[in-house]
Enzyme design. Structure first.
Site, PDB file in Angstrom:
ATOM      1  N   ALA A  10       7.198  -5.223   7.448  1.00 11.49           N
ATOM      2  CA  ALA A  10       7.632  -6.419   6.760  1.00 11.49           C
ATOM      3  C   ALA A  10       6.529  -7.387   7.474  1.00 11.49           C
ATOM      4  O   ALA A  10       6.454  -7.875   8.467  1.00 11.49           O
ATOM      5  CB  ALA A  10       9.103  -7.127   7.093  1.00 11.49           C
ATOM      6  N   MET A  11       5.672  -8.095   6.489  1.00  8.26           N
ATOM      7  CA  MET A  11       4.690  -8.996   7.164  1.00  8.26           C
ATOM      8  C   MET A  11       5.108 -10.561   6.548  1.00  8.26           C
ATOM      9  O   MET A  11       5.255 -10.845   5.340  1.00  8.26           O
ATOM     10  CB  MET A  11       3.299  -8.698   6.156  1.00  8.26           C
ATOM     11  CG  MET A  11       2.878  -7.279   6.436  1.00  8.26           C
ATOM     12  SD  MET A  11       2.340  -6.904   8.075  1.00  8.26           S
ATOM     13  CE  MET A  11       1.010  -8.024   8.244  1.00  8.26           C
ATOM     14  N   SER A  12       5.238 -11.344   7.452  1.00 12.42           N
ATOM     15  CA  SER A  12       5.604 -12.591   7.274  1.00 12.42           C
ATOM     16  C   SER A  12       4.370 -13.733   7.168  1.00 12.42           C
ATOM     17  O   SER A  12       4.639 -14.657   6.499  1.00 12.42           O
ATOM     18  CB  SER A  12       6.638 -13.093   8.407  1.00 12.42           C
ATOM     19  OG  SER A  12       5.766 -13.262   9.621  1.00 12.42           O
ATOM     20  N   VAL A  15       1.516 -13.728  13.527  1.00 13.52           N
ATOM     21  CA  VAL A  15       0.729 -12.895  14.066  1.00 13.52           C
ATOM     22  C   VAL A  15       1.356 -11.701  14.809  1.00 13.52           C
ATOM     23  O   VAL A  15       0.789 -10.492  14.970  1.00 13.52           O
ATOM     24  CB  VAL A  15       0.053 -13.749  15.294  1.00 13.52           C
ATOM     25  CG1 VAL A  15       0.985 -14.243  16.325  1.00 13.52           C
ATOM     26  CG2 VAL A  15      -1.066 -12.782  16.092  1.00 13.52           C
ATOM     27  N   ASP A  16       2.968 -11.817  15.024  1.00 10.50           N
ATOM     28  CA  ASP A  16       3.641 -10.970  15.414  1.00 10.50           C
ATOM     29  C   ASP A  16       3.710  -9.600  14.477  1.00 10.50           C
ATOM     30  O   ASP A  16       3.726  -8.682  14.860  1.00 10.50           O
ATOM     31  CB  ASP A  16       5.132 -11.274  15.844  1.00 10.50           C
ATOM     32  CG  ASP A  16       5.128 -12.490  16.893  1.00 10.50           C
ATOM     33  OD1 ASP A  16       4.297 -12.410  17.880  1.00 10.50           O
ATOM     34  OD2 ASP A  16       5.749 -13.373  16.864  1.00 10.50           O
ATOM     35  N   SER A  17       4.130  -9.929  13.215  1.00 13.12           N
ATOM     36  CA  SER A  17       4.238  -8.795  12.237  1.00 13.12           C
ATOM     37  C   SER A  17       2.527  -8.241  12.146  1.00 13.12           C
ATOM     38  O   SER A  17       2.583  -7.078  11.940  1.00 13.12           O
ATOM     39  CB  SER A  17       4.571  -9.292  10.786  1.00 13.12           C
ATOM     40  OG  SER A  17       3.960 -10.378  10.416  1.00 13.12           O
ATOM     41  N   CYS A 104      20.138 -13.254   6.274  1.00 12.53           N
ATOM     42  CA  CYS A 104      18.964 -12.718   5.775  1.00 12.53           C
ATOM     43  C   CYS A 104      18.788 -11.243   6.238  1.00 12.53           C
ATOM     44  O   CYS A 104      18.373 -10.217   5.474  1.00 12.53           O
ATOM     45  CB  CYS A 104      17.785 -13.590   5.837  1.00 12.53           C
ATOM     46  SG  CYS A 104      16.236 -12.898   5.178  1.00 12.53           S
ATOM     47  N   CYS A 203      12.850 -21.466   6.688  1.00  8.15           N
ATOM     48  CA  CYS A 203      11.572 -20.795   6.242  1.00  8.15           C
ATOM     49  C   CYS A 203      11.572 -21.226   4.607  1.00  8.15           C
ATOM     50  O   CYS A 203      10.550 -21.375   4.064  1.00  8.15           O
ATOM     51  CB  CYS A 203      11.568 -19.390   6.085  1.00  8.15           C
ATOM     52  SG  CYS A 203      12.930 -18.526   5.236  1.00  8.15           S
TER      53      CYS A 203
END
Length: 362
Positions: A10-12, A15-17, A104, A203
């Site tokens: 899951a790419m938000s 940098v973490d993903s 979510c 978000c």
């Protein structure tokens, strides 16, 4: 050697993903990204310009090209509206202060998005959360959710609503990683400037527009606006601009004069009133929770001694959790806790293990 897995990350856009995806790729897995388009159609024009959405999606695709894995954009705007924003607004009508991430994660991110990833061939689903999953073993037949090793960044609080099926399919590559190491990695690659500092904003609400967003949404639901600010004896001290603009423990912005500091100690939607008191009036040694999910253990039928967090930055406090029916529980703390807030989550821990949690009702 473990076989390679096809893993969706899951790419938000953070940098973490990205780091999670790169770690999995370096381990030999077949990695692809999935990005959730979640700003609802009814809000796109006013709250998040279409150009901004396209810019973010283009940025993600460029990252994928640079690091050698494709990224699919999944349109989940309708699901996000019905499973996150609508219950978020309903909670405000009840005088609560909700956390949309709690809605979510089980329903949308690890629900609809995970299912879409499976349809695209994913065997596992990964995110950039700082949390861990422990597989079944000699002492437990269940997958267990654990705190992230970097306790300053631990995000297990937001994940207690996951099911066993979801945990079984989930990877948390950053679970044993320190946030500072991820930041250092980005710096070494010269990409740190691509990722702005972490936002504490919701978000789907632009920075600085929280009150405006709530006002517009609640107007469509015919929520009452102005009402009384009362002390604990029922005396009116002032007028509020809508109880949704206040939260338990709030001191600033009350607009009332007093010889001693006053804090919001209660929100009363039936009377459309904000109740205020002294700082000591915020302390409580018990609370009740609903919508309880026991994530790492079977639902108990006896009281459980554990430690409980009543907000993400709250230090877990010793308590006894007593189940009440299938989806409710009462919590009694050994020592009073400050600013227990309906709508937030109480999450139960045994050491690093997340036993479960629920929404604070009162």
């Amino acid at each position: 050697m473990e076989r390679s897995l096809r893993v969706a990350v899951a790419m938000s856009g953070g940098v973490d993903s990205l780091r999670a995806a790169i770690l999995l790729k370096e381990q030999g897995n077949d990695v692809f990204g999935v990005h959730m388009r979640h700003v609802p159609p009814s809000r796109t024009g006013r709250w998040c310009a279409g150009a901004m959405i396209r810019e973010k999606e283009a940025f993600l695709c460029e990252l994928g090209l640079r690091f050698g894995f494709p990224i699919a954009v999944v349109d989940l705007r309708d699901a996000f509206e019905s499973h996150v924003i609508e219950p978020f607004m309903e909670a405000y009508l009840l005088g609560q202060t909700p956390n949309p991430c709690i809605f979510c994660n089980p329903a949308v991110k690890f629900g609809f998005l995970m299912e879409k990833a499976r349809a695209l061939g994913a065997e596992r689903f990964a995110t950039g959360h700082y949390a861990r999953v422990s597989p079944p073993g000699p002492t437990s037949r269940r997958f267990r959710l654990l705190r992230g090793s970097d306790l300053s960044k631990d995000q297990s609080y937001f994940l207690y609503g996951l099911s066993q099926d979801q945990l079984a399919s989930t990877l948390f590559p950053l679970g044993s990683t320190r946030k500072r190491d991820v930041s250092a990695w980005a710096g070494q690659l010269g990409i740190a400037s691509l990722f702005p500092g972490e936002s504490q904003e919701i978000c789907f609400v632009p920075a600085g527009k929280y009150h405006e967003f709530l006002t517009e949404r609640l107007d469509t639901l015919h929520a009452p606006a102005e009402g009384p600010i009362l002390d604990l004896e029922g005396r009116e001290l002032g007028r509020h601009k809508g109880i949704f603009a206040y939260t338990i423990g709030q001191r600033r912005g009350l607009g009332i004069a007093s010889s001693a500091p006053l804090y919001v100690v209660g929100l009363e939607p039936a009377a459309n009133a904000v109740r205020v008191g002294r700082v000591g009036d915020l302390d409580r040694d018990r609370l009740e929770v609903g919508r309880v999910n026991w994530v790492s253990i079977p639902a108990p039928n006896v009281p459980v001694r554990c430690r409980v967090r009543i907000r993400n930055q709250h230090a877990p406090a010793a308590a006894v959790v007593t189940p009440v029916g299938e989806r409710s529980a009462s919590v009694r703390f050994e020592a009073p806790q400050r600013a227990v807030t309906p709508g937030q989550s109480a999450v139960f821990y045994d050491g690093d293990v997340v036993l479960g949690g629920g929404t604070i009702s009162k």
